[in-house]
Write a protein that holds these residues in place. Structure first.
Motif, PDB file in Angstrom:
ATOM      1  N   SER A 406       0.819  -1.220   0.000  1.00 15.75           N
ATOM      2  CA  SER A 406       0.000   0.000   0.000  1.00 15.75           C
ATOM      3  C   SER A 406       0.848   1.264   0.000  1.00 15.75           C
ATOM      4  N   PHE A 407       1.937   1.257   0.767  1.00 16.33           N
ATOM      5  CA  PHE A 407       2.814   2.433   0.819  1.00 16.33           C
ATOM      6  C   PHE A 407       3.466   2.665  -0.532  1.00 16.33           C
ATOM      7  N   THR A 408       4.021   1.615  -1.114  1.00 12.19           N
ATOM      8  CA  THR A 408       4.696   1.758  -2.409  1.00 12.19           C
ATOM      9  C   THR A 408       3.717   2.165  -3.506  1.00 12.19           C
ATOM     10  N   ARG A 409       2.533   1.581  -3.498  1.00 12.66           N
ATOM     11  CA  ARG A 409       1.551   1.924  -4.537  1.00 12.66           C
ATOM     12  C   ARG A 409       1.108   3.386  -4.431  1.00 12.66           C
ATOM     13  N   ARG A 410       1.024   3.887  -3.205  1.00 14.29           N
ATOM     14  CA  ARG A 410       0.612   5.283  -3.065  1.00 14.29           C
ATOM     15  C   ARG A 410       1.621   6.221  -3.708  1.00 14.29           C
ATOM     16  N   TRP A 411       2.904   5.967  -3.492  1.00 12.66           N
ATOM     17  CA  TRP A 411       3.920   6.911  -3.934  1.00 12.66           C
ATOM     18  C   TRP A 411       4.516   6.572  -5.303  1.00 12.66           C
ATOM     19  N   VAL A 412       4.316   5.342  -5.760  1.00 11.34           N
ATOM     20  CA  VAL A 412       4.823   4.965  -7.099  1.00 11.34           C
ATOM     21  C   VAL A 412       3.652   4.417  -7.908  1.00 11.34           C
ATOM     22  N   PRO A 413       2.726   5.270  -8.315  1.00 10.09           N
ATOM     23  CA  PRO A 413       1.529   4.797  -9.033  1.00 10.09           C
ATOM     24  C   PRO A 413       1.841   4.214 -10.404  1.00 10.09           C
ATOM     25  N   GLU A 414       3.058   4.454 -10.911  1.00 13.70           N
ATOM     26  CA  GLU A 414       3.413   3.888 -12.214  1.00 13.70           C
ATOM     27  C   GLU A 414       3.356   2.363 -12.212  1.00 13.70           C
ATOM     28  N   LEU A 415       3.392   1.767 -11.005  1.00 15.62           N
ATOM     29  CA  LEU A 415       3.403   0.305 -10.908  1.00 15.62           C
ATOM     30  C   LEU A 415       2.013  -0.279 -10.670  1.00 15.62           C
ATOM     31  N   ALA A 416       0.995   0.456 -11.020  1.00 15.22           N
ATOM     32  CA  ALA A 416      -0.385   0.023 -10.765  1.00 15.22           C
ATOM     33  C   ALA A 416      -0.696  -1.328 -11.396  1.00 15.22           C
ATOM     34  N   HIS A 417      -0.078  -1.641 -12.508  1.00 12.15           N
ATOM     35  CA  HIS A 417      -0.400  -2.878 -13.214  1.00 12.15           C
ATOM     36  C   HIS A 417       0.552  -4.024 -12.873  1.00 12.15           C
ATOM     37  N   ILE A 418       1.435  -3.802 -11.915  1.00  9.35           N
ATOM     38  CA  ILE A 418       2.315  -4.868 -11.446  1.00  9.35           C
ATOM     39  C   ILE A 418       1.661  -5.522 -10.235  1.00  9.35           C
ATOM     40  N   SER A 419       1.593  -6.827 -10.212  1.00  9.49           N
ATOM     41  CA  SER A 419       0.938  -7.524  -9.109  1.00  9.49           C
ATOM     42  C   SER A 419       1.753  -7.402  -7.825  1.00  9.49           C
ATOM     43  N   ASN A 420       1.088  -7.617  -6.696  1.00  9.05           N
ATOM     44  CA  ASN A 420       1.755  -7.512  -5.402  1.00  9.05           C
ATOM     45  C   ASN A 420       2.960  -8.435  -5.282  1.00  9.05           C
ATOM     46  N   ALA A 421       2.880  -9.604  -5.885  1.00 10.23           N
ATOM     47  CA  ALA A 421       3.966 -10.567  -5.768  1.00 10.23           C
ATOM     48  C   ALA A 421       5.282 -10.022  -6.312  1.00 10.23           C
ATOM     49  N   TYR A 422       5.202  -9.118  -7.280  1.00 17.38           N
ATOM     50  CA  TYR A 422       6.410  -8.588  -7.917  1.00 17.38           C
ATOM     51  C   TYR A 422       6.556  -7.080  -7.749  1.00 17.38           C
ATOM     52  N   LEU A 423       5.765  -6.491  -6.871  1.00 11.61           N
ATOM     53  CA  LEU A 423       5.765  -5.029  -6.739  1.00 11.61           C
ATOM     54  C   LEU A 423       7.146  -4.488  -6.385  1.00 11.61           C
ATOM     55  N   ASP A 433       7.882  -5.763 -19.291  1.00 13.46           N
ATOM     56  CA  ASP A 433       8.235  -5.002 -20.495  1.00 13.46           C
ATOM     57  C   ASP A 433       7.223  -3.900 -20.799  1.00 13.46           C
ATOM     58  N   MET A 434       6.001  -4.046 -20.299  1.00 15.70           N
ATOM     59  CA  MET A 434       4.971  -3.037 -20.533  1.00 15.70           C
ATOM     60  C   MET A 434       5.149  -1.831 -19.623  1.00 15.70           C
ATOM     61  N   VAL A 435       5.947  -1.997 -18.554  1.00 13.49           N
ATOM     62  CA  VAL A 435       6.082  -0.941 -17.542  1.00 13.49           C
ATOM     63  C   VAL A 435       7.495  -0.377 -17.487  1.00 13.49           C
ATOM     64  N   LEU A 436       8.483  -1.254 -17.368  1.00 11.81           N
ATOM     65  CA  LEU A 436       9.855  -0.795 -17.193  1.00 11.81           C
ATOM     66  C   LEU A 436      10.405  -0.174 -18.470  1.00 11.81           C
ATOM     67  N   GLY A 437      11.026   0.972 -18.288  1.00 15.68           N
ATOM     68  CA  GLY A 437      11.553   1.704 -19.430  1.00 15.68           C
ATOM     69  C   GLY A 437      10.517   2.530 -20.132  1.00 15.68           C
TER      70      GLY A 437
END
Length: 510
Positions: A406-423, A433-437
């Protein structure tokens, strides 16, 4: 006329310089805005915004005593000389300050001016730091004794005929715009409210929550900016904590067990506050030079600009680290463990000399206290020679301290589509590949490889032939003494009135 020079002591309660000056004659309470200080690289607009709120309340509080705060803008010696020429100053009063090198050099000039004018400068102790300390032996006992002393009440002040001056804006001081939308509010009222809510409501889970950046934001005391700028004295905080401990012990029972543990931990932190400030008081060069000289030249003196900027902006590609840096930018605060992690990651993984990251954090922390900040910066960078080398794993810290993300998602919203297991390690996600870069950067370093290389370099220094001899000397001068002395504020409570203990909270602690 007695001039009381307010610095990092922006209150009238438990202000010994003010109380003693008032016994000697009419008091001119003075705050000097020093433009040159505010151009120093460790100062920022968020500091000034907090101080402005403190000064506004302080002026009103002093007015209720009979004489409002007088504000002048300029170099301290010039301001004092003008006041002396126009009003005739008999003495200068202030609390001792453990500041940065700039304020240290300024105080030397003020002392020289006072000697030249034949005026006494009465500098009184403000907290647990002991000036010209000969030995650390007995330091803890001295701290407890000082904090147990009665607090001084605000005196009545005779009005002085003088222009009160105005509080300049940050733009007046040429400060770079520094938005901090969730910054804590300055001033005495906020300090007392924060203290009371911590001791009676928020602090129950302090011991268990202090390592979490999200839980800690609520459960930690949040008193640090008020202690740093002096809207609350350390003695007030200590005695209020002791009173709460007495109350909890009286109530007893399993329902107070968690509270009692948290208050014991917090009481220890109050001691550590002054313990670290004592280090800078005893060795002012901590702000600019490695405490252990064996580390000189270990890291490049000019930091890698790309890495430094990525770290400052929270764009390193290490999600939990980036979340902490962005949180700090927006709030002016981080819990202690995350402060250690962000500094250690800059020093070890990114291999940046501690001075540039240290200056950035100084500007970001609303509670910037040089005496705590610079010893901690060096401690977390491994350059003190006496502390354990702690290379925090920023990925593991994410899993440990932000398990639900929850903390990371609040401040790094760019990772919204990354699942918790790999957040906390988005490069392992199937959709990386859809997110990084694209929305979020690739990691600037491989954190495991970088940590291994840093550890090897640091330990190569520590195994040097003359390393231990110097480290032992540093330990003798700066190391803590595990004396096991009982808390004098509790042990001697029969000698201290209940009203004295509950004074900082007004109506008591219940």
């Amino acid at each position: 006329m007695q001039v009381v020079w307010f610095k990092r002591d922006l209150r009238v309660e438990d202000h010994r310089a003010l109380a003693q000056a008032a016994k000697a004659g009419p008091v001119l309470p003075l705050y000097i805005v020093e433009p040159a200080l505010w151009q120093e690289p460790d100062m920022s607009a968020r500091h000034w915004a907090f101080i402005t709120e403190c000064l506004t309340e302080l002026r009103a509080s002093l007015a209720q005593l009979g004489q409002p705060l007088v504000i002048r803008i300029g170099e301290v010696v010039d301001v004092l000389q003008t006041l002396h020429d126009t009003h005739g100053v008999s003495a200068l009063w202030s609390h001792e300050e453990t500041g940065n090198d700039w304020t240290f050099q300024r105080d030397k000039r003020v002392a020289a001016w006072c000697r030249a004018q034949g005026l006494p400068w009465h500098e009184l102790r403000n907290h647990g730091v002991v000036r010209r300390l000969g030995s650390r032996n007995g330091w803890a006992k001295n701290w407890d004794s000082f904090m147990s002393e009665p607090m001084t009440a605000p005196p009545h002040l005779e009005p002085v005929s003088v222009d009160h001056g105005h509080i300049p804006s940050d733009s007046d001081l040429g400060l770079t715009p520094d938005p901090c939308p969730e910054r804590q509010t300055g001033g005495r009222r906020a300090a007392l409210s924060t203290l009371q809510s911590f001791l009676t409501k928020r602090g129950e889970t302090y011991r268990g929550d202090m390592s979490s950046p999200s839980k800690g934001a609520k459960s930690c005391s949040r008193l640090s900016p008020h202690l740093a700028w002096g809207t609350l004295s350390m003695r007030e905080a200590a005695q209020a904590t002791w009173a709460r401990q007495v109350q909890l012990k009286t109530i007893g029972g399993p329902q107070t067990k968690q509270w009692r543990g948290s208050m014991n931990s917090f009481n220890g932190r109050l001691h550590w506050h002054c313990h670290f400030m004592q280090k800078l008081e005893d060795a002012p060069s901590l702000e600019s030079r490695n405490l252990h000289p064996a580390y000189d030249g270990l890291r490049p003196s000019t930091p890698d600009a790309t890495r430094l900027e990525a770290w400052q902006k929270g764009e390193t590609g290490l999600p939990f680290l980036d979340a902490c840096m962005r949180c700090l930018a927006a709030t002016g605060w981080l819990n202690f463990r995350m402060r250690a992690m962000v500094m250690a990651t800059a020093s070890y993984h990114l291999w940046l000399d501690w001075r540039a990251p240290g200056l950035h954090l100084a500007r970001m922390f609303t509670d910037y206290e040089p005496g705590i900040h610079w010893p901690q910066v060096q401690m977390q960078s491994g350059t003190t020679g006496i502390n354990t080398v702690r290379i925090y794993n920023p990925v593991k810290q994410g899993f440990d301290q932000d398990p639900d993300g929850s903390f990371t998602r609040r401040w790094v919203p760019e990772l919204a589509h990354i699942s918790n297991a790999y957040l906390h390690e988005p490069r392992k996600a199937e959709n990386a590949d859809m997110v990084l870069g694209k929305r979020y950067p690739h990691p600037v370093v491989d954190h495991l490889t970088a940590a291994r290389e840093a550890r090897d370099k640091v330990w190569a220094i520590r195994r040097g032939a003359e390393y231990k001899t110097k480290a032992d000397a540093i330990q003798t001068k700066h190391g803590s003494r595990k004396s096991g002395i009982p808390n004098r504020g509790q042990r001697g409570r029969k000698k201290t009135s209940t009203s004295q203990l509950s004074l900082p909270l007004g109506d008591g602690l219940s």
